[in-house]
Design a protein around this motif. Structure first.
Motif, PDB file in Angstrom:
ATOM      1  N   ALA A 198       0.924  -1.264   0.071  1.00 46.79           N
ATOM      2  CA  ALA A 198      -0.001   0.117   0.004  1.00 46.79           C
ATOM      3  C   ALA A 198       0.866   1.170  -0.197  1.00 46.79           C
ATOM      4  O   ALA A 198       0.217   2.245  -0.394  1.00 46.79           O
ATOM      5  CB  ALA A 198      -0.778  -0.112   1.314  1.00 46.79           C
ATOM      6  N   GLU A 199       2.141   1.016   0.194  1.00 44.89           N
ATOM      7  CA  GLU A 199       3.001   2.241   0.292  1.00 44.89           C
ATOM      8  C   GLU A 199       3.231   3.232  -1.046  1.00 44.89           C
ATOM      9  O   GLU A 199       3.247   2.423  -1.959  1.00 44.89           O
ATOM     10  CB  GLU A 199       4.393   2.030   0.852  1.00 44.89           C
ATOM     11  CG  GLU A 199       5.479   3.067   1.028  1.00 44.89           C
ATOM     12  CD  GLU A 199       4.906   3.741   2.588  1.00 44.89           C
ATOM     13  OE1 GLU A 199       4.329   4.550   2.519  1.00 44.89           O
ATOM     14  OE2 GLU A 199       5.242   3.195   3.358  1.00 44.89           O
ATOM     15  N   GLY A 200       2.767   4.205  -0.891  1.00 44.75           N
ATOM     16  CA  GLY A 200       2.734   5.252  -2.194  1.00 44.75           C
ATOM     17  C   GLY A 200       1.299   5.444  -2.652  1.00 44.75           C
ATOM     18  O   GLY A 200       0.963   6.320  -3.668  1.00 44.75           O
ATOM     19  N   PHE A 201       0.349   4.579  -2.413  1.00 44.03           N
ATOM     20  CA  PHE A 201      -1.034   4.733  -3.007  1.00 44.03           C
ATOM     21  C   PHE A 201      -2.073   5.200  -2.250  1.00 44.03           C
ATOM     22  O   PHE A 201      -3.084   5.430  -2.656  1.00 44.03           O
ATOM     23  CB  PHE A 201      -1.479   3.293  -3.272  1.00 44.03           C
ATOM     24  CG  PHE A 201      -0.553   2.674  -4.239  1.00 44.03           C
ATOM     25  CD1 PHE A 201      -0.683   2.814  -5.789  1.00 44.03           C
ATOM     26  CD2 PHE A 201       0.567   1.645  -4.044  1.00 44.03           C
ATOM     27  CE1 PHE A 201       0.095   2.117  -6.713  1.00 44.03           C
ATOM     28  CE2 PHE A 201       1.351   1.125  -4.902  1.00 44.03           C
ATOM     29  CZ  PHE A 201       1.016   1.409  -6.151  1.00 44.03           C
ATOM     30  N   ALA A 224      -8.722   5.226  -3.773  1.00 41.76           N
ATOM     31  CA  ALA A 224      -9.644   5.629  -5.285  1.00 41.76           C
ATOM     32  C   ALA A 224      -9.154   7.390  -5.682  1.00 41.76           C
ATOM     33  O   ALA A 224      -9.195   7.463  -6.796  1.00 41.76           O
ATOM     34  CB  ALA A 224     -11.137   5.658  -4.832  1.00 41.76           C
ATOM     35  N   LYS A 225      -8.793   8.186  -4.678  1.00 39.94           N
ATOM     36  CA  LYS A 225      -8.239   9.440  -5.088  1.00 39.94           C
ATOM     37  C   LYS A 225      -7.036   9.137  -5.793  1.00 39.94           C
ATOM     38  O   LYS A 225      -6.730  10.110  -6.644  1.00 39.94           O
ATOM     39  CB  LYS A 225      -7.982  10.341  -3.639  1.00 39.94           C
ATOM     40  CG  LYS A 225      -7.621  11.657  -3.990  1.00 39.94           C
ATOM     41  CD  LYS A 225      -8.475  12.469  -4.601  1.00 39.94           C
ATOM     42  CE  LYS A 225      -7.903  13.847  -4.445  1.00 39.94           C
ATOM     43  NZ  LYS A 225      -8.811  14.966  -5.033  1.00 39.94           N
ATOM     44  N   PHE A 226      -5.865   8.363  -5.308  1.00 40.64           N
ATOM     45  CA  PHE A 226      -5.188   8.036  -6.021  1.00 40.64           C
ATOM     46  C   PHE A 226      -5.073   7.850  -7.785  1.00 40.64           C
ATOM     47  O   PHE A 226      -4.587   8.192  -8.566  1.00 40.64           O
ATOM     48  CB  PHE A 226      -3.982   6.851  -5.372  1.00 40.64           C
ATOM     49  CG  PHE A 226      -2.978   6.749  -6.114  1.00 40.64           C
ATOM     50  CD1 PHE A 226      -1.777   7.182  -5.988  1.00 40.64           C
ATOM     51  CD2 PHE A 226      -2.993   5.659  -7.271  1.00 40.64           C
ATOM     52  CE1 PHE A 226      -0.391   6.845  -6.799  1.00 40.64           C
ATOM     53  CE2 PHE A 226      -1.757   5.177  -7.856  1.00 40.64           C
ATOM     54  CZ  PHE A 226      -0.599   5.616  -7.498  1.00 40.64           C
ATOM     55  N   THR A 227      -6.101   6.913  -7.978  1.00 41.21           N
ATOM     56  CA  THR A 227      -6.492   6.447  -9.190  1.00 41.21           C
ATOM     57  C   THR A 227      -7.102   7.560  -9.926  1.00 41.21           C
ATOM     58  O   THR A 227      -6.859   7.655 -11.124  1.00 41.21           O
ATOM     59  CB  THR A 227      -7.400   5.110  -8.906  1.00 41.21           C
ATOM     60  OG1 THR A 227      -6.890   4.145  -8.347  1.00 41.21           O
ATOM     61  CG2 THR A 227      -7.774   4.865 -10.508  1.00 41.21           C
ATOM     62  N   ALA A 228      -7.922   8.324  -9.415  1.00 36.53           N
ATOM     63  CA  ALA A 228      -8.540   9.606  -9.743  1.00 36.53           C
ATOM     64  C   ALA A 228      -7.508  10.499 -10.525  1.00 36.53           C
ATOM     65  O   ALA A 228      -7.393  10.823 -11.713  1.00 36.53           O
ATOM     66  CB  ALA A 228      -9.538  10.115  -9.214  1.00 36.53           C
ATOM     67  N   VAL A 229      -6.559  10.805  -9.574  1.00 34.30           N
ATOM     68  CA  VAL A 229      -5.446  11.847  -9.923  1.00 34.30           C
ATOM     69  C   VAL A 229      -4.634  11.265 -10.940  1.00 34.30           C
ATOM     70  O   VAL A 229      -4.292  11.790 -11.971  1.00 34.30           O
ATOM     71  CB  VAL A 229      -4.679  11.983  -8.811  1.00 34.30           C
ATOM     72  CG1 VAL A 229      -3.390  13.101  -9.061  1.00 34.30           C
ATOM     73  CG2 VAL A 229      -5.457  12.920  -7.803  1.00 34.30           C
ATOM     74  N   THR A 230      -3.958   9.841 -10.843  1.00 36.39           N
ATOM     75  CA  THR A 230      -3.089   9.517 -11.877  1.00 36.39           C
ATOM     76  C   THR A 230      -3.843   9.175 -13.204  1.00 36.39           C
ATOM     77  O   THR A 230      -3.140   9.259 -14.054  1.00 36.39           O
ATOM     78  CB  THR A 230      -2.486   8.113 -11.399  1.00 36.39           C
ATOM     79  OG1 THR A 230      -3.517   7.286 -10.849  1.00 36.39           O
ATOM     80  CG2 THR A 230      -1.484   8.310 -10.071  1.00 36.39           C
ATOM     81  N   THR A 231      -5.212   8.953 -13.410  1.00 39.06           N
ATOM     82  CA  THR A 231      -5.832   8.728 -14.366  1.00 39.06           C
ATOM     83  C   THR A 231      -5.889  10.172 -15.102  1.00 39.06           C
ATOM     84  O   THR A 231      -5.675  10.314 -16.235  1.00 39.06           O
ATOM     85  CB  THR A 231      -7.128   8.309 -14.160  1.00 39.06           C
ATOM     86  OG1 THR A 231      -7.055   6.812 -13.670  1.00 39.06           O
ATOM     87  CG2 THR A 231      -7.762   7.922 -15.666  1.00 39.06           C
ATOM     88  N   GLU A 232      -6.058  11.153 -14.275  1.00 37.14           N
ATOM     89  CA  GLU A 232      -6.321  12.341 -15.066  1.00 37.14           C
ATOM     90  C   GLU A 232      -5.023  13.023 -15.299  1.00 37.14           C
ATOM     91  O   GLU A 232      -4.982  13.600 -16.453  1.00 37.14           O
ATOM     92  CB  GLU A 232      -6.513  13.399 -13.939  1.00 37.14           C
ATOM     93  CG  GLU A 232      -6.812  14.702 -14.223  1.00 37.14           C
ATOM     94  CD  GLU A 232      -7.145  15.915 -13.199  1.00 37.14           C
ATOM     95  OE1 GLU A 232      -7.418  17.109 -13.381  1.00 37.14           O
ATOM     96  OE2 GLU A 232      -7.344  15.233 -11.951  1.00 37.14           O
TER      97      GLU A 232
END
Length: 388
Positions: A198-201, A224-232
């Protein structure tokens, strides 16, 4: 001889005769005067009436419809991001918390604390007075949410500490979820084992969690916030352009976050890339020599590591003769700016850097080892002058 009381001759009569007709009170001039007087009185009455009506309306405007309070029952209302006080009043009116939006807006306008109302859920009563509703919203106990701010560069254990302190939920509840990565919506390219996965995510941001949210729900929202930002920012696609995997680039971003300040993120990123590539690593031979990775292994944050610490046998010790290349996992949760630096570092031949002033954060970069040694001496001199 005085002529007071005597009839006067009309000098225009020609014959000098007298006009002996007495004046009559019922003549035309008297009627006109009466009519004028009536009209004036009527106008005054009308003006007073209209003025009274305006005052009445003004009084009504100054006292919008309001419930007497204190209220009954319960309802949760949601204040959305960007809502102004009048819009919050409309939200309260629609939920029948207050009798009118105007009553709440008026009460809020008279209390400067009203500007501190933040987005989120509030537990309210039905049919409250506007003032009572305002006071309840200003009471932290009425909020159905808990706000948690996770800074860029927090390690997983620091994030757990902050979540536990903010929510009152024991740390072990969060750690149980983190130790079971299958409970988190991690991307398919996430690596590592157990909690290290989980480190970094756990993306750094300010979160507003429902007070009833579970540790799993909170941590899921962060991933989920990580995924949203990295997708953007097309993190995966742009990672391929660096010649590195997304996980490697996230790892580099975590080092950039820990080692640099925003103004230097790009240069730190370039140093890492230069040291990783045989074409540019010069005399570094693929060893990063980054203090932050060793500090991560030792669970500390130090500027001047001791010889014994530098000799630590760990895959996170990226010093010469210990571990070549990147550490096994990211060492913190980087923010978007550090990610951008890892995805697109500026061109340059730097291989070394040293922060020479801890107060200002001044960091110097070079491709010359001897010059780097001079920078290190500057840092030691600074630490000698500022032992605190």
């Amino acid at each position: 001889m005085s002529n007071v009381g005597l009839p006067m001759r009309d000098s225009s009569s020609g014959g000098g005769g007298q006009d002996s007709r007495p004046s009559r009170p019922g003549g035309k001039r008297s009627k006109v005067a009466v009519v004028l007087a009536v009209l004036i009185v009527a106008a005054l009455v009308g003006a007073v009436g209209y003025g009274g009506y305006k005052v009445y309306k003004s009084m009504r405007a100054e006292a919008p419809i309001d419930y007497p309070g204190p209220g009954q029952g319960s309802v949760v209302i949601e204040v959305k991001e960007g809502q102004i006080l009048s819009e919050i009043g409309e939200t309260l009116k629609e939920a029948d918390v207050v009798a009118s939006a105007e009553a709440f807006t008026r009460a809020a306008a008279l209390d400067e604390r009203a500007t501190s109302i933040t987005p989120g859920g509030y537990s309210m009563l039905l049919k409250m007075s506007a003032q009572g509703a305002l006071e309840r919203m200003l009471d932290p106990a009425s909020s159905t949410d808990v706000v948690v701010m996770i800074p860029e560069g927090f390690r997983t254990y620091q994030t757990v500490d902050r979540l536990s302190a903010s929510t009152g939920i024991p740390k072990n509840k969060f750690n149980t979820v983190i130790a079971s990565p299958q409970l988190l919506p991690l991307p398919a390219w996430a690596k590592g084992k157990g909690a290290a996965r989980a480190e970094g995510f756990l993306f750094p941001s300010t979160y507003r969690f429902d007070k009833k949210a579970t540790p799993a729900e909170m941590l899921n929202e962060m991933v989920a916030k990580f995924t949203a930002v990295t997708t953007e920012i097309d993190f995966v696609g742009r990672s391929a352009q660096t010649g590195r995997s997304p996980y490697d680039v996230l790892n580099i971003a975590s080092i950039v976050q820990a080692e640099g300040r925003p103004g230097d993120f790009g240069k730190v990123s370039r140093v890492v890339y230069n040291r990783l590539s045989p074409k540019t690593w010069g005399g570094t031979y693929g060893y990063l020599g980054v203090d932050a990775t060793l500090n991560y292994a030792l669970g500390q944050f130090k500027i001047d590591l001791t010889r014994s610490e530098l000799a630590t046998n760990s895959p996170y010790n990226t010093s010469t003769e210990h571990h070549q290349g990147l550490p096994p996992t990211p060492i913190d949760s980087p923010g978007q700016e550090a990610m951008e630096a890892a995805l697109d570092p500026p061109k340059g031949d730097w291989l070394y850097y040293a922060t020479v002033n801890l107060k200002t954060g001044e960091t110097k970069f070079t491709d010359n080892y001897n010059e780097f040694l001079r920078y290190q001496q500057e840092l030691r001199d600074y630490l000698a002058r500022h032992p605190e």
